[in-house]
Design an enzyme around this catalytic site. Structure first.
Site, PDB file in Angstrom:
ATOM      1  CB  CYS A  13     -53.027  30.513  27.977  1.00 57.04           C
ATOM      2  SG  CYS A  13     -51.629  29.892  27.026  1.00 57.04           S
ATOM      3  CB  CYS A  88     -48.606  30.130  28.296  1.00 54.50           C
ATOM      4  SG  CYS A  88     -48.805  31.417  29.540  1.00 54.50           S
ATOM      5  CB  CYS A  96     -46.957  32.919  32.095  1.00 55.23           C
ATOM      6  SG  CYS A  96     -47.983  31.507  31.772  1.00 55.23           S
TER       7      CYS A  96
END
Length: 173
Positions: A13, A88, A96
């Site tokens: 993430c 993400c 990302c």
């Protein structure tokens, strides 16, 4: 049941404080020794989000969770990674990370609970927990010994489209 190798998964993430921490914790908790999960971020926060740790603890999952840079997993001597899953989504305005290497890559975007302030925050973290738990359960229902099969990446992609998936981007390549 024969012996099976442990599948190593890295959840990526941006901040490594909420969704990827939940994913790491759930995969290790639910994996029954079949999964060794890690998490990291491209721009890690100083520490995991307190609500992520609280929601995990209330469900009996505790550990030495820390926000860390994905550089740790690209460095010499880092554990080999079989699967990299980004959680993400750039649709939410996030960058990302892209992880180099030969690992199978997938995208399991869910809404960032850390973006919710105030009254709705707990519910957002509980929803993220439930969505990630369902994805980990679906992964564990797969034949992890078949990850080298060309049929495995589409399975990971389908898991990423389960309830709660963000409308976001295509899986990383």
């Amino acid at each position: 049941m024969g012996s099976r190798a442990v599948t190593s998964i890295l959840f990526l993430c941006t901040g490594n404080s909420a969704r990827s921490i939940l994913a790491e914790a759930l995969a290790n908790h639910m994996g029954g020794g079949l999964i060794e999960a890690h998490s990291a971020g491209s721009f890690p926060k100083a520490a995991p989000h307190p609500m992520a740790l609280q929601v995990l603890a209330e469900r009996g999952i505790t550990g030495d969770f820390r926000s860390k840079s994905w550089d740790e997993f690209a460095a010499p001597g880092a554990p080999p990674i079989d699967i990299v899953i980004t959680v993400c989504d750039n649709a939410a305005g996030e960058l990302c990370p892209i992880f180099p290497g030969r690992a199978i890559k997938a995208h399991w975007g869910i809404t960032d609970p850390a973006a919710v302030e105030g009254e709705g925050q707990r519910a957002a973290f509980e929803a993220a927990y439930d969505q990630m738990q369902a994805r980990i359960a679906a992964l564990l229902a797969c034949d992890l010994s078949a990850i080298a099969s060309p049929d495995f990446p589409p399975v990971l992609a389908r898991i990423g489209q389960m309830s709660g998936a963000t409308p976001g981007k295509e899986p990383i390549s």
